[in-house]
Design a protein around this motif. Structure first.
Motif, PDB file in Angstrom:
ATOM      1  N   ILE A 145       0.844  -1.195   0.000  1.00 22.58           N
ATOM      2  CA  ILE A 145       0.000   0.000   0.000  1.00 22.58           C
ATOM      3  C   ILE A 145       0.879   1.244   0.000  1.00 22.58           C
ATOM      4  CG2 ILE A 145      -1.781   1.282   1.272  1.00 22.58           C
ATOM      5  CD1 ILE A 145      -2.760  -1.318   0.090  1.00 22.58           C
ATOM      6  N   THR A 146       0.493   2.229  -0.776  1.00 17.96           N
ATOM      7  CA  THR A 146       1.260   3.480  -0.807  1.00 17.96           C
ATOM      8  C   THR A 146       0.856   4.362   0.370  1.00 17.96           C
ATOM      9  OG1 THR A 146      -0.367   4.670  -2.141  1.00 17.96           O
ATOM     10  CG2 THR A 146       1.322   3.401  -3.326  1.00 17.96           C
ATOM     11  N   PRO A 147       1.758   5.244   0.813  1.00 18.44           N
ATOM     12  CA  PRO A 147       1.406   6.184   1.883  1.00 18.44           C
ATOM     13  C   PRO A 147       0.191   7.035   1.521  1.00 18.44           C
ATOM     14  CG  PRO A 147       3.784   6.141   1.573  1.00 18.44           C
ATOM     15  CD  PRO A 147       3.193   5.342   0.453  1.00 18.44           C
ATOM     16  N   GLU A 148       0.035   7.352   0.236  1.00 14.22           N
ATOM     17  CA  GLU A 148      -1.087   8.194  -0.187  1.00 14.22           C
ATOM     18  C   GLU A 148      -2.436   7.539   0.143  1.00 14.22           C
ATOM     19  OE1 GLU A 148       2.424   9.729  -1.630  1.00 14.22           O
ATOM     20  OE2 GLU A 148       1.673   7.700  -2.008  1.00 14.22           O
ATOM     21  N   VAL A 149      -2.510   6.213  -0.011  1.00 13.16           N
ATOM     22  CA  VAL A 149      -3.741   5.499   0.346  1.00 13.16           C
ATOM     23  C   VAL A 149      -3.992   5.635   1.851  1.00 13.16           C
ATOM     24  CG1 VAL A 149      -4.789   3.211   0.582  1.00 13.16           C
ATOM     25  CG2 VAL A 149      -3.699   3.871  -1.568  1.00 13.16           C
ATOM     26  N   ILE A 150      -2.944   5.462   2.632  1.00 10.89           N
ATOM     27  CA  ILE A 150      -3.070   5.584   4.090  1.00 10.89           C
ATOM     28  C   ILE A 150      -3.516   7.000   4.478  1.00 10.89           C
ATOM     29  CG2 ILE A 150      -1.886   5.370   6.302  1.00 10.89           C
ATOM     30  CD1 ILE A 150      -2.101   2.733   4.845  1.00 10.89           C
ATOM     31  N   VAL A 237      -3.859  -2.567  10.048  1.00 13.10           N
ATOM     32  CA  VAL A 237      -4.738  -1.896  11.005  1.00 13.10           C
ATOM     33  C   VAL A 237      -4.190  -0.498  11.270  1.00 13.10           C
ATOM     34  CG1 VAL A 237      -5.680  -1.918  13.353  1.00 13.10           C
ATOM     35  CG2 VAL A 237      -5.411  -4.074  12.088  1.00 13.10           C
ATOM     36  N   CYS A 238      -5.063   0.498  11.120  1.00 13.67           N
ATOM     37  CA  CYS A 238      -4.664   1.894  11.319  1.00 13.67           C
ATOM     38  C   CYS A 238      -5.515   2.534  12.414  1.00 13.67           C
ATOM     39  CB  CYS A 238      -4.847   2.695  10.032  1.00 13.67           C
ATOM     40  SG  CYS A 238      -4.013   2.017   8.585  1.00 13.67           S
ATOM     41  N   SER A 239      -4.928   3.514  13.091  1.00 17.44           N
ATOM     42  CA  SER A 239      -5.681   4.277  14.080  1.00 17.44           C
ATOM     43  C   SER A 239      -5.138   5.699  14.138  1.00 17.44           C
ATOM     44  CB  SER A 239      -5.602   3.626  15.463  1.00 17.44           C
ATOM     45  OG  SER A 239      -4.281   3.687  15.975  1.00 17.44           O
ATOM     46  N   VAL A 240      -5.955   6.591  14.679  1.00 17.28           N
ATOM     47  CA  VAL A 240      -5.557   8.000  14.743  1.00 17.28           C
ATOM     48  C   VAL A 240      -4.696   8.288  15.961  1.00 17.28           C
ATOM     49  CG1 VAL A 240      -7.571   8.784  13.469  1.00 17.28           C
ATOM     50  CG2 VAL A 240      -7.670   8.666  15.965  1.00 17.28           C
ATOM     51  N   SER A 241      -4.627   7.349  16.910  1.00 14.01           N
ATOM     52  CA  SER A 241      -3.821   7.544  18.110  1.00 14.01           C
ATOM     53  C   SER A 241      -2.790   6.442  18.247  1.00 14.01           C
ATOM     54  CB  SER A 241      -4.728   7.582  19.352  1.00 14.01           C
ATOM     55  OG  SER A 241      -5.631   8.654  19.290  1.00 14.01           O
ATOM     56  N   ALA A 242      -2.118   6.430  19.392  1.00  9.72           N
ATOM     57  CA  ALA A 242      -1.052   5.452  19.621  1.00  9.72           C
ATOM     58  C   ALA A 242      -1.631   4.091  19.984  1.00  9.72           C
ATOM     59  CB  ALA A 242      -0.138   5.934  20.743  1.00  9.72           C
ATOM     60  N   PRO A 243      -0.953   3.018  19.617  1.00  9.09           N
ATOM     61  CA  PRO A 243      -1.369   1.683  20.062  1.00  9.09           C
ATOM     62  C   PRO A 243      -0.846   1.413  21.469  1.00  9.09           C
ATOM     63  CG  PRO A 243       0.568   1.489  18.695  1.00  9.09           C
ATOM     64  CD  PRO A 243       0.204   2.955  18.717  1.00  9.09           C
ATOM     65  N   ARG A 263      -2.490  11.088  11.015  1.00  9.61           N
ATOM     66  CA  ARG A 263      -3.073  12.424  10.988  1.00  9.61           C
ATOM     67  C   ARG A 263      -2.420  13.234   9.868  1.00  9.61           C
ATOM     68  NH1 ARG A 263      -2.479  13.394  17.559  1.00  9.61           N
ATOM     69  NH2 ARG A 263      -3.709  11.548  18.176  1.00  9.61           N
ATOM     70  N   GLY A 264      -3.262  13.758   8.981  1.00  9.99           N
ATOM     71  CA  GLY A 264      -2.710  14.508   7.861  1.00  9.99           C
ATOM     72  C   GLY A 264      -1.872  13.597   6.993  1.00  9.99           C
ATOM     73  N   GLU A 265      -0.690  14.070   6.614  1.00  4.62           N
ATOM     74  CA  GLU A 265       0.212  13.251   5.799  1.00  4.62           C
ATOM     75  C   GLU A 265       1.372  12.755   6.652  1.00  4.62           C
ATOM     76  OE1 GLU A 265       1.353  15.109   2.178  1.00  4.62           O
ATOM     77  OE2 GLU A 265      -0.707  15.252   1.432  1.00  4.62           O
ATOM     78  N   LYS A 266       1.022  12.146   7.779  1.00  5.51           N
ATOM     79  CA  LYS A 266       2.029  11.619   8.691  1.00  5.51           C
ATOM     80  C   LYS A 266       1.443  10.437   9.463  1.00  5.51           C
ATOM     81  CE  LYS A 266       5.059  12.995  12.534  1.00  5.51           C
ATOM     82  NZ  LYS A 266       5.449  14.099  13.455  1.00  5.51           N
ATOM     83  N   PHE A 267       2.254   9.397   9.644  1.00  6.31           N
ATOM     84  CA  PHE A 267       1.844   8.276  10.486  1.00  6.31           C
ATOM     85  C   PHE A 267       3.071   7.524  10.968  1.00  6.31           C
ATOM     86  CE2 PHE A 267       1.500   6.736   6.048  1.00  6.31           C
ATOM     87  CZ  PHE A 267       2.339   5.629   6.068  1.00  6.31           C
TER      88      PHE A 267
END
Length: 279
Positions: A145-150, A237-243, A263-267
């Motif tokens: 998966i590309t970062p852009e999809v994420i 699996v993705c989330s907006v906060s820390a695991p 968040r935004g263009e950062k993960f």
């Protein structure tokens, strides 16, 4: 027929602004208990505080993610309790699940799982071993998966959260394809309930496992979120906060790509970076 209980509740509040107060109407996320019962053996297997809606999917997803069933065919029927001796009327906070003839749920396994999740002295290693004993396998699906999809996932999740928009107090779980297209989203007052609704909906419609899919949850990724994702065979699996630390350990042990602080263009990538195409 699904519950007629609304997922939103009207209330009157005072808004204080610049030292002055005014009365206005607001909406709250409805929170009600849901009791999940097996018809045979007649037994309550869970009571969870949830937001009404997709209750049958929630029950099916719970049974599947906890290992009591392995397919839609294991469920003979799901219905609301019609025992009027309970409160004299239809009870939309109790769901009865009738399993197929000959299937006997491993309730002892369920009790052991709850013990591991609740006992303060039990270590993370024991939790991982419990999943291995249940037969949970490493998620080996190959996908890049590309970062852009994420990057595109959070905005889609937020745009599709109808109840959150009205109340501001709800979690969501969503599933996407490899191109980042939103396939389904479920909301609930609890993250794990939202994911159970998502998994249960896919189970009942014959769309499991989630091979070559991404799942995103609002809030953080906990042990329960990863455990349910492993059973549903979710590669990313993705989330907006820390695991949590145990969520990371599970991801590493079972081959899941775990992304947090999206968040935004950062993960951040906490496990399974090989599935993300990086320059």
């Amino acid at each position: 027929m699904e519950t007629p209980i609304s997922s939103k509740t009207k209330t009157q509040i005072f808004v204080v602004e610049n030292g002055k107060q005014r009365l206005r109407q607001d909406y709250l996320t409805t929170e009600e208990p849901l009791e999940i019962r097996l018809v045979f053996p007649h037994r309550t297997i869970a009571v969870t505080m949830r937001t009404p809606g997709a209750d049958f999917a929630l029950a099916a997803g719970f049974l599947y993610s906890e290992g009591l069933i392995s397919s839609k065919a294991d469920i003979q029927r799901i219905s609301y309790c019609v025992d009027k001796s309970i409160d004299g009327q239809q009870n939309y906070n109790i769901v009865n699940v009738e399993l197929r003839t000959g299937l006997f749920a491993d309730l002892q396994s369920l009790e052991r799982h709850f013990y591991i999740n609740s006992a303060c002295g039990v270590c993370g290693k024991a939790s991982i071993e419990a999943l291995q004993l249940r037969g949970c396998r490493v998620v080996e699906e190959e996908m890049i998966i590309t970062p852009e999809v994420i990057y595109s996932l959070p905005d889609q999740l937020r745009a599709a959260q109808g109840v959150f928009t009205a109340t501001g107090g709800l979690h969501a779980a969503a599933v996407f394809d490899t191109q980042g297209r939103l396939l389904n989203l479920q909301e609930d007052v609890g993250r794990h309930n939202a994911l159970d609704k998502l998994i249960g909906t896919a189970l009942l419609s014959g769309e499991l496992p989630f091979h070559h899919h991404l799942v995103m949850v609002s809030g953080r990724s906990s042990f329960e979120i990863l455990q349910k994702s492993i059973v549903a065979r979710v590669p990313i699996v993705c989330s907006v906060s820390a695991p949590s630390s145990l969520a990371v350990s599970l991801a590493q042990e079972f081959g899941i790509t775990l992304i947090g602080f999206l968040r935004g263009e950062k993960f951040n990538i906490y496990a399974g970076s090989e599935r993300i195409h990086l320059a």
